[in-house]
Design a protein around this motif. Structure first.
Motif, PDB file in Angstrom:
ATOM      1  N   ILE A   1      17.931  64.250  21.307  1.00 44.69           N
ATOM      2  CA  ILE A   1      17.386  64.081  19.968  1.00 44.69           C
ATOM      3  C   ILE A   1      17.165  65.413  19.274  1.00 44.69           C
ATOM      4  CG2 ILE A   1      15.341  63.304  18.708  1.00 44.69           C
ATOM      5  CD1 ILE A   1      15.174  60.941  20.518  1.00 44.69           C
ATOM      6  N   SER A   2      16.711  66.428  20.004  1.00 45.90           N
ATOM      7  CA  SER A   2      16.444  67.729  19.389  1.00 45.90           C
ATOM      8  C   SER A   2      17.702  68.371  18.822  1.00 45.90           C
ATOM      9  CB  SER A   2      15.786  68.667  20.407  1.00 45.90           C
ATOM     10  OG  SER A   2      16.657  68.898  21.504  1.00 45.90           O
ATOM     11  N   LEU A   3      18.873  67.916  19.291  1.00 48.83           N
ATOM     12  CA  LEU A   3      20.152  68.425  18.784  1.00 48.83           C
ATOM     13  C   LEU A   3      20.784  67.480  17.774  1.00 48.83           C
ATOM     14  CD1 LEU A   3      21.725  69.797  22.107  1.00 48.83           C
ATOM     15  CD2 LEU A   3      20.419  71.036  20.371  1.00 48.83           C
ATOM     16  N   GLY A   4      20.026  66.468  17.355  1.00 47.27           N
ATOM     17  CA  GLY A   4      20.544  65.530  16.363  1.00 47.27           C
ATOM     18  C   GLY A   4      21.467  64.475  16.927  1.00 47.27           C
ATOM     19  N   GLN A   5      21.319  64.162  18.220  1.00 44.15           N
ATOM     20  CA  GLN A   5      22.148  63.156  18.875  1.00 44.15           C
ATOM     21  C   GLN A   5      21.260  61.973  19.264  1.00 44.15           C
ATOM     22  OE1 GLN A   5      23.562  65.349  22.203  1.00 44.15           O
ATOM     23  NE2 GLN A   5      24.652  66.861  20.977  1.00 44.15           N
ATOM     24  N   VAL A   6      21.607  60.775  18.782  1.00 45.26           N
ATOM     25  CA  VAL A   6      20.779  59.602  19.059  1.00 45.26           C
ATOM     26  C   VAL A   6      21.658  58.441  19.514  1.00 45.26           C
ATOM     27  CG1 VAL A   6      19.014  60.282  17.403  1.00 45.26           C
ATOM     28  CG2 VAL A   6      20.867  58.796  16.664  1.00 45.26           C
ATOM     29  N   THR A   7      21.064  57.533  20.267  1.00 45.34           N
ATOM     30  CA  THR A   7      21.759  56.345  20.756  1.00 45.34           C
ATOM     31  C   THR A   7      21.309  55.158  19.922  1.00 45.34           C
ATOM     32  OG1 THR A   7      21.717  57.297  22.975  1.00 45.34           O
ATOM     33  CG2 THR A   7      22.310  54.981  22.793  1.00 45.34           C
ATOM     34  N   ASP A   8      22.145  54.735  18.981  1.00 42.01           N
ATOM     35  CA  ASP A   8      21.745  53.699  18.034  1.00 42.01           C
ATOM     36  C   ASP A   8      21.928  52.287  18.568  1.00 42.01           C
ATOM     37  OD1 ASP A   8      20.700  54.949  15.733  1.00 42.01           O
ATOM     38  OD2 ASP A   8      22.695  55.587  15.136  1.00 42.01           O
ATOM     39  N   ASP A   9      22.925  52.052  19.423  1.00 42.60           N
ATOM     40  CA  ASP A   9      23.225  50.687  19.833  1.00 42.60           C
ATOM     41  C   ASP A   9      23.724  50.673  21.266  1.00 42.60           C
ATOM     42  OD1 ASP A   9      23.461  47.963  19.657  1.00 42.60           O
ATOM     43  OD2 ASP A   9      24.915  47.950  18.028  1.00 42.60           O
ATOM     44  N   VAL A  10      23.600  49.544  21.922  1.00 42.55           N
ATOM     45  CA  VAL A  10      24.044  49.381  23.303  1.00 42.55           C
ATOM     46  C   VAL A  10      24.507  47.944  23.495  1.00 42.55           C
ATOM     47  CG1 VAL A  10      21.711  48.794  24.108  1.00 42.55           C
ATOM     48  CG2 VAL A  10      23.395  49.687  25.727  1.00 42.55           C
ATOM     49  N   LEU A  11      25.522  47.761  24.324  1.00 41.51           N
ATOM     50  CA  LEU A  11      25.966  46.418  24.666  1.00 41.51           C
ATOM     51  C   LEU A  11      26.525  46.409  26.081  1.00 41.51           C
ATOM     52  CD1 LEU A  11      29.370  46.163  24.551  1.00 41.51           C
ATOM     53  CD2 LEU A  11      28.904  46.342  22.105  1.00 41.51           C
ATOM     54  N   VAL A  12      26.533  45.227  26.684  1.00 39.33           N
ATOM     55  CA  VAL A  12      27.161  45.034  27.984  1.00 39.33           C
ATOM     56  C   VAL A  12      28.534  44.436  27.737  1.00 39.33           C
ATOM     57  CG1 VAL A  12      27.032  43.898  30.219  1.00 39.33           C
ATOM     58  CG2 VAL A  12      24.953  44.739  29.131  1.00 39.33           C
ATOM     59  N   SER A  13      29.572  45.157  28.119  1.00 41.29           N
ATOM     60  CA  SER A  13      30.947  44.734  27.877  1.00 41.29           C
ATOM     61  C   SER A  13      31.305  43.542  28.760  1.00 41.29           C
ATOM     62  CB  SER A  13      31.901  45.902  28.149  1.00 41.29           C
ATOM     63  OG  SER A  13      33.238  45.507  27.983  1.00 41.29           O
TER      64      SER A  13
END
Length: 211
Positions: free
Chosen positions: A102-114
């Motif tokens: 997050i401190s580098l501007g990287q976030v995980t917006d969504d997740v799914l199980v394929s």
């Protein structure tokens, strides 16, 4: 379960066991970071218990956009960070350290199980000019290790949400409100929704229909 200035609820999910989960955030004052929380109910919504999500002193706080479950019953929640619970949502741990900082501007917006059982995470990466792009990361060991399988993509109009269609293609909504389908190595724009991209959510029915 404790005094707050405001509570925002952004997603609801029912596990295979029938338990209900609501993800969102709560704010104690208007000047402090928001606190991501997941509330769970084992009595069809008659009562709820909240669990705070670990943040690692994130400057802007965090919240929950999506909750999902794998074949082993592990729960995953996304929203800036990616969290995992192996005890039906009583406790959560961060599993996105290796794919988003997050401190580098990287976030995980969504997740799914394929459909093949692997975990797919949609990572949004901010750039110095204020724009952002995406990567899709894949884990085949419950979030312990990750490999980038798609991206960089959507330069300057990043996606916030995605879904896997019944045929294995990936469907994305972008910052500009457009819908793209990725299949056989090609992105195809299929719709222009005309609304802000982060406000678009996907749902897949049991018959495979996307909404």
């Amino acid at each position: 379960d404790d005094p707050v200035t405001s509570i925002g609820l952004r997603t609801i999910f029912q596990s295979k066991s029938g338990a209900l989960y609501i993800g969102g955030f709560k704010s104690f004052t208007f000047s402090t970071p928001i606190l991501g929380k997941i509330y769970r109910s084992f009595d069809n919504g008659q009562s709820w218990t909240g669990a705070a999500l670990p943040q690692n002193n994130d400057t802007y706080g965090t919240f929950v956009r999506k909750i999902t479950e794998d074949a082993n019953g592990a729960l995953y929640a996304s929203g800036y960070r990616l969290w995992k619970s192996t005890d039906a949502g009583v406790t959560w741990s961060i599993i996105s350290q290796s794919i988003a900082t997050i401190s580098l501007g990287q976030v995980t917006d969504d997740v799914l199980v394929s459909r093949d059982g692997s975990l797919l995470a949609l990572v949004r990466i901010s750039q110095p000019d204020g724009s952002a792009y995406n990567e899709v990361q894949q884990s085949r060991d419950g979030g312990t290790t990750w490999q980038r399988i798609l991206g960089p993509m959507f330069q300057s109009y990043a996606s916030y949400n995605f879904m896997e269609a019944g045929d294995g293609s990936l469907v994305f909504s972008t910052h500009t409100g457009d819908i793209y389908v990725y299949a056989d190595g090609v992105f195809t724009k299929t719709a222009a929704m005309g609304v802000y991209g982060s406000n678009i959510s996907f749902m897949k029915a049991k018959d495979g229909t996307l909404y």
